[in-house]
Design an enzyme around this catalytic site. Structure first.
Site, PDB file in Angstrom:
ATOM      1  N   HIS A  21      -1.085   6.554  -0.447  1.00 32.15           N
ATOM      2  CA  HIS A  21      -2.434   6.994  -0.106  1.00 32.15           C
ATOM      3  C   HIS A  21      -3.476   5.895  -0.273  1.00 32.15           C
ATOM      4  O   HIS A  21      -4.430   5.831   0.486  1.00 32.15           O
ATOM      5  CB  HIS A  21      -2.816   8.219  -0.953  1.00 32.15           C
ATOM      6  CG  HIS A  21      -2.090   9.445  -0.518  1.00 32.15           C
ATOM      7  ND1 HIS A  21      -2.705  10.520   0.059  1.00 32.15           N
ATOM      8  CD2 HIS A  21      -0.783   9.746  -0.541  1.00 32.15           C
ATOM      9  CE1 HIS A  21      -1.802  11.437   0.367  1.00 32.15           C
ATOM     10  NE2 HIS A  21      -0.622  10.984   0.003  1.00 32.15           N
ATOM     11  N   ASP A 113     -10.124  10.349   0.327  1.00 35.13           N
ATOM     12  CA  ASP A 113      -8.888  10.974   0.790  1.00 35.13           C
ATOM     13  C   ASP A 113      -9.178  12.448   1.078  1.00 35.13           C
ATOM     14  O   ASP A 113      -9.733  13.174   0.247  1.00 35.13           O
ATOM     15  CB  ASP A 113      -7.819  10.840  -0.305  1.00 35.13           C
ATOM     16  CG  ASP A 113      -6.443  11.236   0.199  1.00 35.13           C
ATOM     17  OD1 ASP A 113      -5.598  10.328   0.312  1.00 35.13           O
ATOM     18  OD2 ASP A 113      -6.209  12.436   0.472  1.00 35.13           O
TER      19      ASP A 113
HETATM   20  O1  LIG Z   1      10.723  -2.440  -0.999  1.00 38.54           O
HETATM   21  C1  LIG Z   1       9.732  -1.878  -0.508  1.00 38.54           C
HETATM   22  C2  LIG Z   1       9.731  -0.533  -0.055  1.00 38.54           C
HETATM   23  C3  LIG Z   1       8.572  -0.008   0.448  1.00 38.54           C
HETATM   24  N1  LIG Z   1       7.446  -0.756   0.500  1.00 38.54           N
HETATM   25  C4  LIG Z   1       6.178  -0.183   1.014  1.00 38.54           C
HETATM   26  O2  LIG Z   1       5.969   1.078   0.425  1.00 38.54           O
HETATM   27  C5  LIG Z   1       5.299   1.915   1.333  1.00 38.54           C
HETATM   28  C6  LIG Z   1       6.054   3.237   1.400  1.00 38.54           C
HETATM   29  O3  LIG Z   1       5.251   4.191   2.036  1.00 38.54           O
HETATM   30  P1  LIG Z   1       5.864   5.392   2.875  1.00 38.54           P
HETATM   31  O4  LIG Z   1       6.819   4.914   3.850  1.00 38.54           O
HETATM   32  O5  LIG Z   1       4.729   6.195   3.425  1.00 38.54           O
HETATM   33  O6  LIG Z   1       6.713   6.215   1.836  1.00 38.54           O
HETATM   34  P2  LIG Z   1       6.360   6.937   0.416  1.00 38.54           P
HETATM   35  O7  LIG Z   1       6.108   5.940  -0.598  1.00 38.54           O
HETATM   36  O8  LIG Z   1       7.503   7.859   0.192  1.00 38.54           O
HETATM   37  O9  LIG Z   1       5.024   7.787   0.773  1.00 38.54           O
HETATM   38  C7  LIG Z   1       4.562   9.095   0.497  1.00 38.54           C
HETATM   39  O10 LIG Z   1       3.284   9.138   1.175  1.00 38.54           O
HETATM   40  C8  LIG Z   1       3.345   9.025   2.601  1.00 38.54           C
HETATM   41  C9  LIG Z   1       1.905   9.045   3.123  1.00 38.54           C
HETATM   42  O11 LIG Z   1       1.260  10.244   2.772  1.00 38.54           O
HETATM   43  C10 LIG Z   1       4.193  10.149   3.197  1.00 38.54           C
HETATM   44  O12 LIG Z   1       4.289   9.991   4.592  1.00 38.54           O
HETATM   45  C11 LIG Z   1       5.569  10.151   2.549  1.00 38.54           C
HETATM   46  O13 LIG Z   1       6.341  11.229   3.050  1.00 38.54           O
HETATM   47  C12 LIG Z   1       5.432  10.242   1.043  1.00 38.54           C
HETATM   48  O14 LIG Z   1       6.706  10.240   0.416  1.00 38.54           O
HETATM   49  C13 LIG Z   1       5.267   1.193   2.682  1.00 38.54           C
HETATM   50  O15 LIG Z   1       3.977   0.681   2.930  1.00 38.54           O
HETATM   51  C14 LIG Z   1       6.241   0.040   2.496  1.00 38.54           C
HETATM   52  O16 LIG Z   1       5.868  -1.151   3.160  1.00 38.54           O
HETATM   53  C15 LIG Z   1       7.443  -2.064   0.094  1.00 38.54           C
HETATM   54  O17 LIG Z   1       6.441  -2.771   0.172  1.00 38.54           O
HETATM   55  N2  LIG Z   1       8.597  -2.573  -0.405  1.00 38.54           N
END
Ligand SMILES: O=c1ccn([C@@H]2O[C@H](COP(=O)(O)OP(=O)(O)O[C@H]3O[C@H](CO)[C@@H](O)[C@H](O)[C@H]3O)[C@@H](O)[C@H]2O)c(=O)[nH]1
Length: 468
Positions: A21, A113
């Site tokens: 977020h 948000d």
């Molecule tokens: O090794 C890693 C793995 C991930 N990321 C970053 O982590 C973020 C992950 O975000 P996202 O793909 O949205 O997953 P979640 O962390 O699981 O996000 C939560 O929040 C999102 C936005 O509300 C929702 O869409 C998801 O379902 C919810 O689990 C991204 O920017 C990736 O680039 C890294 O930088 N390095």
């Protein structure tokens, strides 16, 4: 306005306390600065004290309190957390607005948000502009809107004639394509938080982190139903990976985990272009030990190189196989996902379909194998497979997400081979990557919406007189 002469208006930006977020709000803030807006990012004291925030690009940082300065977000009792944030957050944000305004930087707008609509009340008390920010896809938000309006009712059932749900603004959907919070009964506070987003009727603007061209029917529908000033401003990805117009904007500047960048990049460099399967399930998902094992054998049997992000909390679930750390496979606890996806080495992204990961893969033209766990990820997987056609979906044995069913190793292997060895998903991924980049360059749909907002805010600031 006092301060930097180029700054013509001042926004306070208030993200929710979760990685998925705050990065979109931080990135959107960076886009406002070249448009002559001063931005102060208001982080909770807990996040500010525990995370590395290297915000450059001219963003100022200050703090408010969610009432949990020493523990932060309480996942075990999200309802109590929200209620406390509402009360303490509103008080401390009020204090921050007064402090900023008395120190020659009158605040003209709060961008917050959308799941925290109480900050709109704070904006209205000061007579300033309130802008809500939606961090998930427009289709997902349209589905929640239908639920609020009663056109989707719980428990949700398919139309028996069509065999699917026929919903305005959306493609035909199975029940298992809907965000699982609607039907799983396990995440009532998360569902409440999504529905709360529509308590922002009085907001002057509502921004959605998406690209108009990606989901135009859903955007048009929601704009018509809900708010005329509903605007798409995404993807909120560093400029370096899109238009390269903001020189310092190369990374997200904030992270909850430490990336092993050098290890990843050194390993990737030795591999041919497009030859690596990249696997990551974001910052929250937790696979069962059995699913982790199935995934491992699916990767191994596909016989492609793989780079797999397994967070420290998940490492104990990995099978004890030497294959995991060698020529063919590399496991790391975190990486710069953007750098990896942009390296040219990745031929396929095995993803849980979090919205940020989905947007990153679409923007960088990387095809996907969708393995959604829960929530909005199920709907994102549907769009990846059937709307944008930039990937395939590895189906769990019960047709739902991996929080419930199991995806067998044979299915994973087949899906990886289909994406790595096929042409169609790659071609579509290239096409969408170009469309998305066009949205953020000067005059593109997202840039224009951001420009309209900045211009309107500057006009507002010219006549606004701050009063406590
Ligand atoms: O090794 C890693 C793995 C991930 N990321 C970053 O982590 C973020 C992950 O975000 P996202 O793909 O949205 O997953 P979640 O962390 O699981 O996000 C939560 O929040 C999102 C936005 O509300 C929702 O869409 C998801 O379902 C919810 O689990 C991204 O920017 C990736 O680039 C890294 O930088 N390095």
């Amino acid at each position: 306005m006092a301060g930097d002469e180029r700054e013509k208006a001042h926004c306070l930006v208030v993200p929710a306390a979760a990685q998925g977020h705050f990065t979109p709000l931080l990135q959107f803030s960076k886009r406002l600065i070249p448009k002559r807006i001063r931005v102060t990012l208001a982080l909770t004291r807990f996040i500010h004290s525990t995370m590395t925030v290297t915000a450059q690009s001219g963003i100022h940082i200050d703090t408010i309190s969610d009432g949990f300065d020493h523990s932060g977000l309480i996942l075990q009792d999200p309802e109590h957390y929200s209620q406390t944030f509402r009360r303490v957050g509103s008080e401390t944000l009020t204090d921050l607005i007064r402090k900023q305004s008395e120190s020659r930087h009158p605040v003209h707008c709060i961008i917050y948000d959308a799941s925290m609509p109480w900050f709109l009340d704070v904006a209205k008390r000061f007579g300033i502009v309130g802008a809500a920010f939606l961090t998930q896809s427009c289709a997902v938000n349209a589905i929640y809107y239908h639920l609020r309006e009663g056109t989707i009712k719980r428990p949700v059932v398919s139309d028996p004639a069509a065999g699917t749900l026929v919903i305005d603004g959306l493609p035909p959907l199975e029940v298992s394509d809907l965000p699982s919070f609607i039907w799983d009964d396990l995440h009532t506070e998360f569902l409440a938080a999504h529905l709360r987003q529509f308590s922002n009727d009085g907001a002057d603007w509502v921004f959605c982190n998406t690209v108009y061209q990606l989901e135009l029917e859903a955007v048009d529908w929601l704009t018509k139903q809900w708010l005329i000033n509903f605007r798409t401003i995404g993807p909120t990805i560093p400029s370096f990976y899109l238009d390269k117009q903001i020189p310092d904007d190369k990374d997200y500047d904030i992270s909850i985990f430490n990336p092993q960048n050098q290890t990843c990049m050194n390993w990737l460099q030795s591999k041919p272009d497009g030859s690596v399967v990249y696997v990551s399930f974001g910052s929250l998902a937790r696979l069962s030990p059995q699913q982790t094992e199935e995934l491992y054998f699916g990767l191994k049997n596909s016989n492609h190189y793989f780079l797999w992000v397994v967070r420290e909390s998940e490492v104990a679930k990995l099978p004890k196989e030497e294959y995991l750390s060698g020529e063919k496979g590399l496991v790391v606890s975190w990486c710069s996902q953007l750098q990896v996806l942009a390296s040219g080495k990745v031929g396929c992204f095995v993803t849980h379909c979090g919205w940020n990961s989905t947007l990153e893969a679409l923007s960088l033209g990387v095809p996907m194998v969708a393995m959604p766990e829960c929530g909005d990820q199920l709907t994102n997987a549907k769009f990846i497979k059937d709307v944008w056609k930039t990937g395939v979906r590895a189906e769990a044995d019960d047709g739902k997400g991996i929080m419930w069913g199991m995806i067998k190793r044979e299915v994973i292997e087949r899906c990886i081979r289909e994406v790595m060895e096929g042409e169609e998903t790659r071609r579509n991924a290239d096409k969408w990557g170009k469309i998305i980049k066009e949205a953020v360059v000067e005059g593109g749909s997202s840039d224009k919406n951001t420009e309209d907002f900045a211009t309107s805010l500057i006009n507002f600031a010219e006549t606004f007189q701050f009063s406590c």
